[in-house]
Enzyme design. Structure first.
Site, PDB file in Angstrom:
ATOM      1  N   GLY A 163       6.841  -2.788 -17.020  1.00 50.51           N
ATOM      2  CA  GLY A 163       7.116  -2.120 -15.745  1.00 50.51           C
ATOM      3  C   GLY A 163       5.850  -2.171 -14.907  1.00 50.51           C
ATOM      4  N   ILE A 219       3.294  -0.155 -14.882  1.00 40.59           N
ATOM      5  CA  ILE A 219       2.060   0.081 -15.656  1.00 40.59           C
ATOM      6  C   ILE A 219       1.756  -1.136 -16.535  1.00 40.59           C
ATOM      7  CG2 ILE A 219       0.912   1.608 -17.329  1.00 40.59           C
ATOM      8  CD1 ILE A 219       2.730   3.894 -16.227  1.00 40.59           C
ATOM      9  N   THR A 258       0.738   4.657 -24.731  1.00 44.97           N
ATOM     10  CA  THR A 258       0.503   5.623 -23.649  1.00 44.97           C
ATOM     11  C   THR A 258       1.828   5.966 -22.974  1.00 44.97           C
ATOM     12  OG1 THR A 258      -0.075   3.750 -22.222  1.00 44.97           O
ATOM     13  CG2 THR A 258      -1.901   5.013 -23.130  1.00 44.97           C
ATOM     14  N   ARG A 296       5.536   7.301 -24.626  1.00 44.74           N
ATOM     15  CA  ARG A 296       6.037   8.537 -25.207  1.00 44.74           C
ATOM     16  C   ARG A 296       5.951   8.436 -26.723  1.00 44.74           C
ATOM     17  NH1 ARG A 296       5.384  10.322 -20.810  1.00 44.74           N
ATOM     18  NH2 ARG A 296       6.906  11.342 -19.442  1.00 44.74           N
ATOM     19  N   GLU A 352       4.533  17.460 -28.741  1.00 48.55           N
ATOM     20  CA  GLU A 352       3.317  17.810 -28.016  1.00 48.55           C
ATOM     21  C   GLU A 352       3.334  19.286 -27.665  1.00 48.55           C
ATOM     22  OE1 GLU A 352       2.883  15.087 -24.729  1.00 48.55           O
ATOM     23  OE2 GLU A 352       2.676  13.373 -26.048  1.00 48.55           O
ATOM     24  N   HIS A 371      -2.425  13.404 -24.112  1.00 46.92           N
ATOM     25  CA  HIS A 371      -1.523  12.976 -23.027  1.00 46.92           C
ATOM     26  C   HIS A 371      -2.214  13.097 -21.655  1.00 46.92           C
ATOM     27  CE1 HIS A 371       3.030  12.585 -21.987  1.00 46.92           C
ATOM     28  NE2 HIS A 371       2.290  11.941 -21.114  1.00 46.92           N
TER      29      HIS A 371
END
Ligand code: DGY
Length: 324
Positions: A156, A158, A236, A238, A267, A286
């Site tokens: 995508g 990123i 980075t 999920r 988390e 995160h």
């Protein structure tokens, strides 16, 4: 009359002011912790807008309480914390914050890649703990980045930004995703590979695909077994996309070389998490998009989306198809 909205955490002042200018605002600002579910359950009943973070689980049960809700504005690009289908059924718009966090998250992804491969945290601890006695030929040696092969799972925005950084490091880049991206292949000089080939051939594997039912445990025991024993895995995206038990075993048994993790299945991750006991894991809480500039922009973008939805406009980044 001004519309009423609920904000689930204290947000930057500039974003809050945008909302306060045209809404009646209630906010969970007691502490910097997620709003208790019973409070959110009560607040969601009457408000027209919810401004939330990825820490809020906006599921069907919670949404069933909403009577007037028009829009949920999530201050994150990922929106797996929201049951979008349940929201759509009730005609509630859901928005996210893509784009503005791309470069910041790509920077952090690359930082993790570098930190894990060159053992930065371990080396820094070595020095601080007084273990540095002399320069030594093979002391704290890591893996080369320059000239290595990077495999990107999920190309995508990123992913593309990470590929651009990799180009600067003279890396050969493979990618895998739901479809081929001819424009990106041409522009970034990258090649599509099936998942197995990518895992087998890459020196670095970056997980950047969104969290969806089909990406849960996408990297599990059999995928890790395909990777090189010198390979570094970076996640980075999920936590649930990489199976943490399988990753622990692979790292512990030397099946892969190191991992850089910004995200965890649950988390906040406990300090006793097994992965945190391994020296070949660089772990972060995160913080992928956590630059001052980007977080402020995310907060303001989410504020704009909230107002757009409340004004019956189609918000700039609507993730579901809801008739406005
Ligand atoms: C997101 O936006 O989904 C990130 O995980 C936090 O910025």
């Amino acid at each position: 009359m001004k519309p009423t909205v609920y904000i689930t955490r204290k947000i930057p002042e500039e974003a809050l002011e945008i909302i306060q200018a045209s809404c009646e605002v209630k906010m969970w600002d007691k502490e910097d912790t997620p709003v208790p579910r019973d409070i959110l359950k009560k607040e969601i009943q009457d408000v027209e807008g919810i401004y939330c973070l990825l820490t809020e689980n906006i599921d069907a049960e919670l949404l069933s309480e909403a009577n007037n809700l028009k829009i949920i504005s999530n201050m994150a690009v990922g929106y797996n914390n929201i049951d979008v289908e349940a929201a759509s059924e009730k005609g509630i718009m859901v928005t996210n914050t893509p784009g503005i966090l791309t470069e910041t998250t790509a920077d952090l992804t690359f930082a993790l890649l570098m930190a894990a491969s060159r053992r930065l945290i371990e080396s820094s601890d070595y020095l601080r703990e007084g273990k540095w006695k002399t320069w030594s030929p093979m002391l704290l040696t890591g893996q080369d980045i320059y000239g290595a092969t990077l495999g990107i799972i999920g190309l995508g925005r990123i992913g593309e930004a990470v590929a651009r950084r990799a180009n600067g490091f003279g890396m050969n880049v493979l990618y895998n995703g739901r479809s081929r991206k001819m424009r990106a292949e041409e522009e970034l000089d990258i090649s599509f590979a099936d998942k197995e080939t990518l895992l087998r051939e890459s020196d670095f594997v970056c997980v950047l695909t969104p969290y969806r039912p089909e990406t849960v445990n996408l990297i599990n025991e059999s995928e890790l077994a395909l990777m090189k024993s010198s390979a570094v895995l970076v996640n980075t995206s999920r936590g649930g996309i990489v199976n943490e038990d399988a990753l622990y075993d692979a790292l512990k048994n030397g099946e892969i070389w190191a991992a850089g993790l910004d995200v965890f299945k649950t988390e906040p991750a406990s300090p006793d998490h097994p992965l945190l006991t391994l020296p070949n894991v660089v772990a972060l809480p995160h913080i992928g998009s956590a630059s001052k500039h980007t977080r402020l922009n995310m907060a303001k973008m989410a504020a704009d989306h909230l107002l757009q939805g409340l004004n019956d406009e189609v918000p700039a980044h609507l993730v579901n198809e809801v008739r406005v």
